[in-house]
Every structure is written in structure tokens, then in C-alpha cells.
Motif scaffolding. Structure first.
Motif, PDB file in Angstrom:
ATOM      1  N   PHE A   1       0.843  -1.357   0.049  1.00  0.00           N
ATOM      2  CA  PHE A   1      -0.094   0.179  -0.101  1.00  0.00           C
ATOM      3  C   PHE A   1       0.791   1.230   0.023  1.00  0.00           C
ATOM      4  CE2 PHE A   1      -3.051  -3.084   2.382  1.00  0.00           C
ATOM      5  CZ  PHE A   1      -4.070  -2.989   1.517  1.00  0.00           C
TER       6      PHE A   1
ATOM      7  N   HIS B   1       1.891   9.272   1.573  1.00  0.00           N
ATOM      8  CA  HIS B   1       1.022   9.055   0.269  1.00  0.00           C
ATOM      9  C   HIS B   1       0.526   7.675   0.726  1.00  0.00           C
ATOM     10  CE1 HIS B   1       0.859  12.803  -1.624  1.00  0.00           C
ATOM     11  NE2 HIS B   1       2.334  12.828  -1.878  1.00  0.00           N
TER      12      HIS B   1
ATOM     13  N   LEU C   1     -11.398  -7.520   1.974  1.00  0.00           N
ATOM     14  CA  LEU C   1     -10.759  -8.604   1.589  1.00  0.00           C
ATOM     15  C   LEU C   1     -10.742  -9.726   2.493  1.00  0.00           C
ATOM     16  CD1 LEU C   1      -7.340  -6.948  -0.075  1.00  0.00           C
ATOM     17  CD2 LEU C   1      -9.179  -8.695  -1.108  1.00  0.00           C
TER      18      LEU C   1
HETATM   19  C1  HEM Z   1      -5.601  -4.162  -2.006  1.00  0.00           C
HETATM   20  C2  HEM Z   1      -6.183  -2.949  -2.786  1.00  0.00           C
HETATM   21  C3  HEM Z   1      -5.356  -1.711  -2.797  1.00  0.00           C
HETATM   22  C4  HEM Z   1      -3.918  -1.761  -3.108  1.00  0.00           C
HETATM   23  C5  HEM Z   1      -2.757  -2.785  -3.078  1.00  0.00           C
HETATM   24  C6  HEM Z   1      -3.748  -0.216  -3.139  1.00  0.00           C
HETATM   25  C7  HEM Z   1      -2.335   0.509  -3.387  1.00  0.00           C
HETATM   26  C8  HEM Z   1      -2.040   1.581  -3.535  1.00  0.00           C
HETATM   27  C9  HEM Z   1      -0.689   2.138  -3.667  1.00  0.00           C
HETATM   28  C10 HEM Z   1       0.524   1.358  -3.730  1.00  0.00           C
HETATM   29  C11 HEM Z   1      -0.550   3.346  -3.660  1.00  0.00           C
HETATM   30  C12 HEM Z   1       0.585   4.568  -3.884  1.00  0.00           C
HETATM   31  C13 HEM Z   1       1.048   4.690  -2.808  1.00  0.00           C
HETATM   32  C14 HEM Z   1       2.412   5.608  -3.205  1.00  0.00           C
HETATM   33  O1  HEM Z   1       2.901   5.711  -3.929  1.00  0.00           O
HETATM   34  O2  HEM Z   1       3.160   6.024  -1.898  1.00  0.00           O
HETATM   35  C15 HEM Z   1      -1.857   3.915  -3.422  1.00  0.00           C
HETATM   36  C16 HEM Z   1      -2.708   5.264  -3.457  1.00  0.00           C
HETATM   37  C17 HEM Z   1      -3.998   5.421  -3.094  1.00  0.00           C
HETATM   38  N1  HEM Z   1      -4.997   4.432  -3.107  1.00  0.00           N
HETATM   39 FE1  HEM Z   1      -4.721   2.396  -2.928  1.00  0.00          FE
HETATM   40  N2  HEM Z   1      -4.877   0.395  -3.100  1.00  0.00           N
HETATM   41  C18 HEM Z   1      -5.861  -0.381  -2.904  1.00  0.00           C
HETATM   42  C19 HEM Z   1      -7.099  -0.006  -2.725  1.00  0.00           C
HETATM   43  C20 HEM Z   1      -7.581   0.990  -2.684  1.00  0.00           C
HETATM   44  C21 HEM Z   1      -9.049   1.374  -2.445  1.00  0.00           C
HETATM   45  C22 HEM Z   1     -10.099   0.380  -2.331  1.00  0.00           C
HETATM   46  C23 HEM Z   1      -9.120   2.851  -2.608  1.00  0.00           C
HETATM   47  C24 HEM Z   1     -10.445   3.728  -2.548  1.00  0.00           C
HETATM   48  C25 HEM Z   1     -11.346   3.313  -1.980  1.00  0.00           C
HETATM   49  C26 HEM Z   1      -7.759   3.367  -2.700  1.00  0.00           C
HETATM   50  C27 HEM Z   1      -7.456   4.794  -3.134  1.00  0.00           C
HETATM   51  C28 HEM Z   1      -6.283   5.084  -2.956  1.00  0.00           C
HETATM   52  C29 HEM Z   1      -5.748   6.642  -2.922  1.00  0.00           C
HETATM   53  C30 HEM Z   1      -6.828   7.866  -2.856  1.00  0.00           C
HETATM   54  C31 HEM Z   1      -4.680   6.795  -3.302  1.00  0.00           C
HETATM   55  C32 HEM Z   1      -3.620   8.049  -3.399  1.00  0.00           C
HETATM   56  C33 HEM Z   1      -3.011   8.415  -2.026  1.00  0.00           C
HETATM   57  C34 HEM Z   1      -2.438  10.105  -1.914  1.00  0.00           C
HETATM   58  O3  HEM Z   1      -2.785  10.769  -2.658  1.00  0.00           O
HETATM   59  O4  HEM Z   1      -1.809  10.181  -1.121  1.00  0.00           O
HETATM   60  N3  HEM Z   1      -6.858   2.282  -2.770  1.00  0.00           N
HETATM   61  N4  HEM Z   1      -2.826   2.628  -3.176  1.00  0.00           N
END
Ligand code: HEM
Length: 489
Positions: A429, A434, A446
Motif C-alpha cells: 500500500f 501517500h 478482503l
Molecule cells: C488491495 C487493494 C489496494 C492496494 C494494493 C492499493 C495500493 C496503493 C498504492 C501502492 C498506492 C500508492 C502509494 C504511494 O505511491 O506511496 C495507493 C494510493 C492510493 N489509493 Fe490505494 N490500493 C488499494 C485499494 C484502494 C481502494 C479500495 C481505494 C479507495 C477506496 C484506494 C485509494 C487510493 C488513493 C486515493 C491513493 C492516493 C493517495 C494519496 O494521494 O496520497 N486504494 N494505493
């Protein structure tokens, strides 16, 4: 050759020229940073094309040679600077947005889609996921009697996750959507939208940045799926907007659902039916794509290690008997939490992640003294965690071995390594400023899905587990990978 192919070919050729100039005139202070592959103009270009299919090899090689230093790999339109060590990773994770930008980095899929759409507040809202899971499994698996059914796992999980994410948040509140066939159409459109964005993001990533606004709409069909979604979501959004005009922002009976959350946060110029629809579709895409990949990997892991099924079933049944189907009950499912965390640890979504761009005019200085100038793209190596090589894995005993309950055992000793906790040695994640704000929502989904699966179904391998697909810096589970499922005997 049709028009589209011609345009793409043209785009790639133009990109080669464009990038050749960029590379030729790149900041020579950066020459001291070691290159994995070749630094010559054409040879590095060949490496960049090669890395579309073999990026993991480049990153692994960089890690072996320079585990504690920054190294660079050629990408089609720029150099990418990669860090491996926990110390340098922490430098990135803690850097403020105005120095190293998350939003400006070019990530082929997740960031582009997520950055302007989702809010950090969504994860706290979780609507009746449990009921949706029961309904989604029934609807999607369509199991008759007690026979085994062979199911392609990724498409199956996409359909289930689409059901869960959408129905809970959007579908149920309005009679307009409760008709089963309308819902089915809406869900199918959400899944198609997700698949289209994934495919087109891959194609767009090989088009030079300056041609993307022109070619993007030709490559992607998302305008069509957004227009289709408008037919379903339009009336809900319209209702929210008009009630708000009539009765104020907190109108009586205002539903606590996705449409309301997005309306609450949208800026004035975005408060219209179409932009809100697009926002919801983007959120759908981010949630469906990532969560269904994680679920698919977890089921692949379960099918290849069937000995984990009974202990997880025993735990889920015991906890549900004691506490019912509640969110607190999920907190007590430590084996399921641990299994999913271990699955995420070993199934990284790509050899690198945490893409960033240096946006400070003076560049960014790492704690080892290396300075990357303005405009540099950087990332953190993730794939080497799969091998014994990575020193970060000193934190894991037998790091390369799948040990589904390692975190459950640790929790008995008050460890904090839960599914949602991030660290430089656990970045599915991301970590730091961020780190994914959707992870609480995703982990709840999950865990509840896995508990439902092990209590109610048997799963068995169908053939050997297929290798992941690789595209550039991304891995995907093979969409043809199948699993046998039947109702529990
Ligand atoms: C198993 C499911 C998920 C995984 C593996 C995952 C993984 C990630 C990763 C790797 C990042 C980027 C982190 C970085 O570059 O530092 C990210 C950012 C983000 N994810 Fe997920 N994600 C998942 C599910 C979700 C879900 C369900 C949502 C929304 C309901 C979501 C919303 C976001 C948002 C809004 C960001 C941007 C964060 C920011 O701007 O600081 N993600 N996610």
C-alpha cells in the motif's frame, strides 16, 4: 495499417526523437549515478523497449549491484532513478509534496486514475459489506448443487469486488437502481471501464507525453463507459444536487453513500452530474482493480497451499459464533489477516512502486548526499523482496518462503504488523505520506471475503498456478488462471 496503429507508430517514433534529445541533453551531474543496462543513446533506448517485458530483471540486477545506492534504468521517455535501501526509501516516504511530488509522477495506472478522484475520507465508510458479499458470491459464482466449478479467478474477483464496492455505496439506496437487471448492467459497465483503463493505460504509457492528450481519447473507450454510467448515476446525482439546493447541504434523509461523499467534497465547478459520474467511475476503477488483484493472488496462494484452508475456516467460524458478522469480529481474525498480508508481501504488483517526481527547484538531497535535480523521476524497488537478496528482508525469517501465519504468530507477541500497517519492509500500500488511504476499506473487504469464502466454499487447484503477466513496471495475475470452487461439503 489502420489509423490507430499508424498514429501509435507515429507517436512512438516521435517519442524516440523527442526522448533522444532529452537524453542527449540530460543533466550530466547525474552521470555519476550508476546505470543498469547501457547509457548510450540508442542502446539505452533499446533497454527501455526491452524493459516493457523485462523490467523485473533490470530492477533485480540494480539491486544486486547497488543495494545501498540509487541507480538508474532507462524508460521510454526518461531515466528512472530507483532506490532500494530502507534508509533512502524513508527519505522518499517522508519528503513533503512540494519537494517530491506523488501527484506529478508518471505512474501508468494507479496514480493517473486515483489522484484527482478519491479522497482520503472514503476509507472510513463501510456500508454493509457483509450482506453484499453474500449476495455477490451467489450472483457471480452461480454454483449449482455440490459440484466443482472451474472459474477464471481474476474476472470472477473483479465481478465480486465491483458488486461489493458499488452495491454497498451506490446501488441500494434508490429504487431506480434496485432492479436486478439494471444493477447487473451498471456493474458490468464498471468492470468494463476498469479493464479498459488498465489496457489503455498500458498503451498510453508507450506514447510520448506530448502526444497523450491527442491519442488518449482514441485509445481508450472510457468516454463511452462514463456516458453509460451517467444513465445509472445521473438520477442519483441529480437528486442529491436538487435536494441540496432546496433544503441545504445536510438535507434530512441525506444518504451516507458514495454519491453524497463525492458531492460533499467536490469543488464548485465540479458540482455537476457528468463530472461527479466520472469521479465515481474513477473511484470504482481504483477500488476494483487493486482489490480484485489482491483477492486473486490470495486465492492462488490458497489453492497452491490447501493446508491453510481449515485453520482459517476454524478461526472464521469461531469468531463469527462469538461476535457475529461485525467489523470488530474481523479484527479477531488474525490468521486471515496474516495470510492476506503475507500474500500481499510476496505478490508485489510490480518490480518498482512509489513513483515520484522531484518538484523542488533546488532538487532533492537524499540522506546519503545524492542530489536529484528538478524534474527527475524516481521510484522504490519492490520486486527484490521476492528473493532472499533484499536486506530489508532481514525483518523476516525465511523471507522468500510463503508463511501464511507468520504475522498471526507475531501478533501473539504484540506485534503491530497487521494487514493495514505499512513500513519500508512492507509496501503493497506504499508507505509514508501517500500510503494508500483506501487500505482500511480494501482490507475490510478482503478479510470479509476470505472469511466468507473459507466458511462456505471449498477451493482446489485447477492445473498449475500461472506466472504473472509483466508490463513495464507492473505485474498482473494471469486472467486465464483458473481455480476449482464448490459449495462446502
Ligand atoms: C488491495 C487493494 C489496494 C492496494 C494494493 C492499493 C495500493 C496503493 C498504492 C501502492 C498506492 C500508492 C502509494 C504511494 O505511491 O506511496 C495507493 C494510493 C492510493 N489509493 Fe490505494 N490500493 C488499494 C485499494 C484502494 C481502494 C479500495 C481505494 C479507495 C477506496 C484506494 C485509494 C487510493 C488513493 C486515493 C491513493 C492516493 C493517495 C494519496 O494521494 O496520497 N486504494 N494505493
Amino acid at each position: 495499417m489502420d489509423d490507430l496503429k499508424f498514429l501509435i507508430l507515429y507517436g512512438v517514433l516521435a517519442g524516440v526523437l523527442f526522448a533522444s534529445f532529452r537524453k542527449a541533453f540530460h543533466d550530466h551531474k547525474l552521470d555519476q549515478i550508476p546505470v543498469v543496462g547501457s547509457s548510450g543513446l540508442l542502446a539505452s533506448y533499446w533497454d527501455a523497449f526491452n524493459s516493457i517485458r523485462h523490467s523485473p530483471d533490470f530492477i533485480q540486477c540494480g539491486y544486486k549491484l547497488y543495494p545501498d545506492r540509487i541507480f538508474r534504468v532507462a524508460r521510454l521517455f526518461q531515466w528512472e532513478y530507483v532506490v532500494c535501501s530502507p534508509k533512502l526509501t524513508r527519505d522518499i516516504a517522508s519528503a513533503p509534496e512540494h519537494i517530491i511530488s506523488f501527484n506529478e509522477a508518471e505512474n501508468p495506472y494507479h496514480l493517473q486514475v486515483v489522484r484527482s478522484t478519491l479522497t482520503r475520507n472514503l476509507h472510513v465508510c463501510f456500508l454493509d459489506v457483509r450482506d453484499e458479499i453474500v449476495c455477490a458470491f451467489d450472483d457471480v459464482l452461480q454454483l449449482e448443487g455440490l459440484d466443482w466449478k472451474i472459474l477464471p479467478m481474476l474476472p470472477t474477483m473483479m465481478a465480486i469486488v465491483a458488486h461489493m464496492s458499488n452495491q454497498g455505496a451506490v446501488g441500494i439506496r434508490n429504487s431506480y437502481m434496485t432492479s436486478k437487471s439494471r444493477n447487473k448492467e451498471y456493474l458490468a459497465n464498471s468492470v468494463n471501464h476498469t479493464i479498459d483503463i488498465m489496457r489503455s493505460a498500458r498503451k498510453i504509457s508507450v506514447v510520448p507525453p506530448f502526444l497523450r492528450p491527442l491519442l488518449g481519447p482514441l485509445i481508450s473507450t472510457q468516454n463511452k463507459s462514463n456516458a453509460r454510467a451517467l444513465q445509472f448515476l445521473g438520477p442519483l446525482i441529480e437528486e442529491g444536487l436538487s435536494k441540496e439546493r432546496e433544503l441545504g447541504r445536510d438535507w434530512p434523509g441525506k444518504p451516507n453513500d458514495l454519491v453524497s461523499w463525492v458531492l460533499d467534497l467536490a469543488e464548485t465547478e465540479q458540482r455537476a452530474v457528468f463530472p461527479i459520474t466520472v469521479r465515481i467511475m474513477h473511484m470504482n476503477m481504483a477500488a476494483i482493480h487493486t482489490t480484485s488483484m489482491a483477492a486473486t493472488y490470495a486465492i492462488f496462494d490458497l489453492m497452491t497451499r490447501p493446508e491453510y484452508l481449515l485453520p482459517m475456516r476454524e478461526e472464521a467460524e469461531r469468531v463469527v459464533k462469538e461476535k457475529g458478522w461485525t467489523k470488530t469480529a474481523l479484527n479477531n481474525m488474525v490468521k486471515i489477516d496474516s495470510f492476506l498480508r503475507e500474500s500481499q508481501r510476496l505478490n508485489t504488483n510490480g518490480p518498482a512502486g512509489m513513483w515520484r517526481k522531484v518538484v523542488a527547484k533546488d532538487g532533492f538531497r537524499f540522506s546519503d548526499g545524492t542530489v536529484l535535480p528538478y524534474g527527475t523521476f524516481l521510484s522504490v524497488a519492490r520486486a527484490p523482496i521476492r528473493s532472499r537478496l533484499r536486506r530489508i528482508d532481514a525483518n523476516y525469517e525465511n523471507a522468500a518462503t510463503f508463511d501464511g501465519f507468520r504475522f498471526a504468530r507475531e501478533r501473539a507477541e504484540h506485534s503491530k504488523r497487521h494487514m493495514i500497517s505499512t513500513a519500508v519492509d512492507h509496501m503493497p500500500f506504499g508507505t509514508g505520506k501517500h500510503a494508500c488511504p483506501g487500505r482500511f476499506f480494501a482490507a475490510t473487504e478482503l478479510k470479509a471475503m476470505m472469511a466468507h469464502l473459507v466458511i462456505n466454499y471449498d477451493v482446489k487447484a485447477e492445473g498449475v498456478r500461472p506466472a504473472d503477466k509483466v508490463f513495464g513496471a507492473l505485474y498482473f495475475p494471469d486472467a486465464d488462471g483458473k481455480v476449482r470452487v464448490r459449495k462446502r461439503q
